[in-house]
Design an enzyme around this catalytic site. Structure first.
Site, PDB file in Angstrom:
ATOM      1  N   CYS A  89       1.498  20.747 -22.538  1.00  0.00           N
ATOM      2  CA  CYS A  89       0.215  21.088 -22.912  1.00  0.00           C
ATOM      3  C   CYS A  89      -0.668  22.286 -21.478  1.00  0.00           C
ATOM      4  O   CYS A  89      -1.715  22.637 -21.925  1.00  0.00           O
ATOM      5  CB  CYS A  89      -0.940  20.001 -22.925  1.00  0.00           C
ATOM      6  SG  CYS A  89      -1.642  19.269 -21.465  1.00  0.00           S
TER       7      CYS A  89
ATOM      8  N   CYS B 291       0.803  14.320 -16.138  1.00  0.00           N
ATOM      9  CA  CYS B 291      -0.127  15.647 -16.641  1.00  0.00           C
ATOM     10  C   CYS B 291      -1.443  14.705 -17.019  1.00  0.00           C
ATOM     11  O   CYS B 291      -1.652  13.676 -17.155  1.00  0.00           O
ATOM     12  CB  CYS B 291       0.300  16.394 -17.975  1.00  0.00           C
ATOM     13  SG  CYS B 291      -0.502  17.320 -18.926  1.00  0.00           S
TER      14      CYS B 291
ATOM     15  N   ASP C 158       6.730   4.761  -0.814  1.00  0.00           N
ATOM     16  CA  ASP C 158       8.168   4.921  -0.912  1.00  0.00           C
ATOM     17  C   ASP C 158       8.572   4.430  -1.954  1.00  0.00           C
ATOM     18  O   ASP C 158       9.394   4.984  -1.936  1.00  0.00           O
ATOM     19  CB  ASP C 158       8.587   4.788   0.372  1.00  0.00           C
ATOM     20  CG  ASP C 158       8.231   3.444   1.246  1.00  0.00           C
ATOM     21  OD1 ASP C 158       8.070   2.775   0.399  1.00  0.00           O
ATOM     22  OD2 ASP C 158       7.173   3.237   1.869  1.00  0.00           O
TER      23      ASP C 158
ATOM     24  N   GLN D 170       0.863  -1.034   0.601  1.00  0.00           N
ATOM     25  CA  GLN D 170       0.304  -0.168  -0.141  1.00  0.00           C
ATOM     26  C   GLN D 170       0.455   1.420   0.096  1.00  0.00           C
ATOM     27  O   GLN D 170       0.587   2.645  -0.108  1.00  0.00           O
ATOM     28  CB  GLN D 170      -1.008   0.042   1.277  1.00  0.00           C
ATOM     29  CG  GLN D 170      -2.006  -0.843   1.373  1.00  0.00           C
ATOM     30  CD  GLN D 170      -2.571  -1.402   2.263  1.00  0.00           C
ATOM     31  OE1 GLN D 170      -3.657  -1.814   2.612  1.00  0.00           O
ATOM     32  NE2 GLN D 170      -2.540  -1.119   3.786  1.00  0.00           N
TER      33      GLN D 170
ATOM     34  N   HIS E 143      -1.341   1.300  -4.485  1.00  0.00           N
ATOM     35  CA  HIS E 143      -1.428   2.852  -4.353  1.00  0.00           C
ATOM     36  C   HIS E 143      -0.354   3.619  -5.219  1.00  0.00           C
ATOM     37  O   HIS E 143      -0.141   4.603  -5.162  1.00  0.00           O
ATOM     38  CB  HIS E 143      -1.593   3.540  -3.293  1.00  0.00           C
ATOM     39  CG  HIS E 143      -2.270   2.902  -2.550  1.00  0.00           C
ATOM     40  ND1 HIS E 143      -1.929   3.012  -0.810  1.00  0.00           N
ATOM     41  CD2 HIS E 143      -3.785   2.038  -2.752  1.00  0.00           C
ATOM     42  CE1 HIS E 143      -3.777   1.736  -0.102  1.00  0.00           C
ATOM     43  NE2 HIS E 143      -3.874   1.718  -1.199  1.00  0.00           N
TER      44      HIS E 143
END
Length: 279
Positions: free
Chosen positions: A183, A129, A106, A103, A121
């Site tokens: 963008c 982006c 790091d 989870q 996660h």
């Protein structure tokens, strides 16, 4: 043997591996011995992590994120995998586990030597982006932050580091936020925020590890997040046992499937386990 786990506890934990490889799920408690604080550990002050709606809808929260990310990076640059991470890599190399489901964002499991890591996660080391999907490394984007905010990192170098690796900064209103150079879109870490769901393909990879295991070992998680409990439920449906190593209570304490419960640290326990299994 390490003093943090008794002979009886070690024997119980080792027995979990007698039928074959065990799936491993890790949480924030896995990285506390590397110097990254835990959101929910014993003695941890209450904190509310930023959710996706705050990040996408509120410019203040975005400024706070980027400020904290920049200052926290100084601390994260000094963080190293601990012996618990290395013990799991040893267990994988010995065929005792097929990989690690984590989870955490790091990246310490990969740096600690684990080869097959399912990051539920996501990974905090990548920025993307929202508009065009282009990706950059965290350090690259934080370099853009320094160009936009000269002297900021030096002025706030002593800010407290939060459990997600970012710093708890207060000087945020003047912060200029880096944008996508292609963008002009909003940049965000390639992680699953509170309020978002784990991508289907990622969860399926984790579920596959559980499916071909003979049990589930949870290390350093209170299992307060729904995704972890889904893997617990899958383990139970398979009729496989559950083991938990965690300081403080968890959501599965008292469940019939819980075969081993160790209220202690992951580093000393996993190191003792790897030694006992000859990994």
């Amino acid at each position: 043997m390490n003093v943090g786990i008794s002979e009886a506890q070690l024997a119980e934990l080792s027995e979990l591996f007698e039928r074959g490889p065990v799936a491993v799920l890790t949480g924030a408690g896995m990285s506390t011995d590397s110097g990254i604080p835990d959101y929910r550990g014993a003695g941890t002050p209450p904190r509310n992590p930023m959710n996706i709606a705050q990040f996408t809808e509120d410019p203040h929260y975005r400024r706070r994120f980027w400020a904290g990310a920049r200052i926290g990076q100084n601390r994260m640059n000094t963080v190293e995998p601990n012996d618990g991470h290395r013990a799991l890599a040893r267990l994988e190399a010995a065929g005792r586990i097929d990989g690690v489901i984590t989870q955490n964002v790091d990246g310490l499991h990969k740096r600690g030597g684990s080869r097959n890591v399912v990051e539920l996660h996501g990974g905090g080391g990548i920025m993307r982006c929202i508009q065009c999907g282009e990706r950059w490394t965290r350090s690259e984007v934080l370099g853009w932050f320094d160009t936009l905010n000269p002297g900021y990192a030096e002025r706030n170098a002593n800010a407290e580091v939060a459990p997600d690796g970012d710093a708890l900064v207060t000087e945020v209103e003047s912060v200029r936020v880096p944008l996508c150079p292609g963008c002009g879109g909003t940049l965000r870490p390639d992680v699953v925020y509170f309020g978002e769901t784990v991508p289907v393909a990622v969860f399926d990879a984790a579920a596959e590890l559980v499916s071909r295991s003979t049990g589930l070992l949870v290390a350093g998680s209170s299992l307060a997040v729904n995704t972890g409990m889904r893997l617990v439920h899958k383990t139970e449906r398979l009729g496989n046992p559950l083991a938990v190593i965690n300081r403080g209570p968890t959501a599965v304490d008292g469940r019939p499937s819980l075969a081993v419960r160790i209220d202690g640290g992951t580093t000393e326990t996993l190191t003792a386990l790897a030694d006992a299994l000859g990994a």
